[in-house]
Scaffold this active site. Structure first.
Site, PDB file in Angstrom:
ATOM      1  N   ARG A 158      14.064   0.376  -7.101  1.00 23.51           N
ATOM      2  CA  ARG A 158      12.622   0.328  -7.383  1.00 23.51           C
ATOM      3  C   ARG A 158      12.400   0.610  -8.868  1.00 23.51           C
ATOM      4  NH1 ARG A 158       9.567   1.020  -2.961  1.00 23.51           N
ATOM      5  NH2 ARG A 158       8.102  -0.198  -4.172  1.00 23.51           N
ATOM      6  N   LYS A 177       2.679   6.305   5.540  1.00 18.39           N
ATOM      7  CA  LYS A 177       2.405   4.868   5.483  1.00 18.39           C
ATOM      8  C   LYS A 177       2.389   4.237   6.868  1.00 18.39           C
ATOM      9  CE  LYS A 177       4.704   4.862   0.999  1.00 18.39           C
ATOM     10  NZ  LYS A 177       5.991   4.610   0.346  1.00 18.39           N
ATOM     11  N   PRO A 209       0.784  -1.221   0.000  1.00 13.13           N
ATOM     12  CA  PRO A 209       0.000   0.000   0.000  1.00 13.13           C
ATOM     13  C   PRO A 209       0.820   1.276   0.000  1.00 13.13           C
ATOM     14  CG  PRO A 209       0.191  -0.903   2.186  1.00 13.13           C
ATOM     15  CD  PRO A 209       1.208  -1.561   1.340  1.00 13.13           C
ATOM     16  N   GLU A 210       0.260   2.311  -0.612  1.00 13.92           N
ATOM     17  CA  GLU A 210       0.794   3.660  -0.445  1.00 13.92           C
ATOM     18  C   GLU A 210      -0.098   4.356   0.591  1.00 13.92           C
ATOM     19  OE1 GLU A 210       1.991   5.518  -4.100  1.00 13.92           O
ATOM     20  OE2 GLU A 210       2.511   3.596  -4.991  1.00 13.92           O
TER      21      GLU A 210
END
Length: 269
Positions: free
Chosen positions: A258, A52, A2-3
């Site tokens: 990433r 987060k 999740p963000e």
DNA sequence: AGCTCATGGCGAG
DNA sequence: TCGCCCTGAGCTG
């Protein structure tokens, strides 16, 4: 996976299910037995999201701090909790709801003081009304790091992850490789304002939609990409596919481990 | 059964 | 920069 929008969404759902209730907390997997014992049987008083990070408060002045990392997941349901399946780190139960937490990267009990210490390390969060964007600007304007990196730095923009990073840079025609010091104040203000709108919307829907209305399903005669996570996006996970606006092939590169996606024509250095 | 991948972040070198 | 931690889904054999 999740963000920040998903964390805020889940904070609201956890709050609706458990706030003000006496809850039973356990750890079917066993790895959070000691922590669960410290809060089980207490009244759950507050659920807060900062970027987060999630903080669940109890009436004995303790907090359970959760960070989902890449794999973590909450599952919230009505009624009785089912028999544990898989590895459940934490389970919360009230008379009429249950929640299961799997795979978090952080799950720990904090005192009130430790919780407040913890949130000072988190940058401004576009979803929070109390966020101070000037903290982000002060870091960016004097940084030689790429804006694509700075957007992922949680001390700069809390809650922005790999999807929002790629998408907000596309929406503002900015190359992810442009140094922070080459971002103008006007560009920063526009990025921040856009993140506020996109992420607040995403916190309500639980997904990430970034395609502007005028670029909807018929942009360039191609359907906008509906990503596996459920949202409609311009560049995220669209490597080697044509840009929805100019037709140039979307590129993929590794930025600090990433996946980074961008359109080399629409997004200028 | 085994591999790969994922919206994240940390610490060692 | 790399390796490692966390878990499950979706492939491949």
């Amino acid at each position: 996976m999740p963000e920040g929008n998903v964390i805020h969404n889940q904070a609201r759902r956890l709050s609706r299910a458990f706030k003000g209730k006496d809850v039973f907390v356990d750890s079917p997997q066993g790895r959070f037995d000691a922590g669960a014992r410290q809060v089980s049987g207490h009244r759950l008083t507050s659920v807060q999201a900062f970027g987060k990070h999630l903080y669940i408060g109890f009436d004995n002045q303790l907090w359970v701090h959760v960070h989902l990392g890449l794999f973590g997941k909450w599952q919230i349901g009505r009624g009785q909790a089912p028999e544990p399946r898989g590895l459940i780190r934490v389970r919360i139960q009230s008379a009429d709801h249950y929640a299961e937490l799997r795979g978090p990267t952080v799950c720990e009990v904090l005192t009130d003081g430790q919780m407040h210490q913890s949130i000072t390390r988190i940058g401004p969060d576009p979803i929070r009304a109390d966020a101070d964007p000037s903290r982000a600007w002060e870091r960016i304007r004097k940084s030689s790091s790429a804006i694509g990196s700075l957007l992922m730095d949680q001390r700069v923009f809390a809650g922005v992850g790999n999807i929002y990073r790629a998408e907000v840079l596309f929406r503002h025609n900015i190359s992810p490789f442009r140094p922070g010091s080459k971002i103008t104040r006007a560009q920063f203000d526009a990025i921040w304002a856009d993140l506020v709108v996109l992420m607040t919307h995403g916190s309500k829907t639980g997904r990430i939609d970034t395609v502007r209305e005028e670029h909807g399903p018929d942009a360039m005669g191609r359907a906008a990409r509906v990503d596996r996570h459920g949202g409609e996006v311009y560049v995220y996970r669209r490597a080697d596919m044509p840009c929805l606006l100019c037709g140039t092939v979307i590129r993929l590169a590794d930025m600090q481990g990433r996946n980074l996606y961008w359109c080399p024509r629409c997004q200028r250095r």
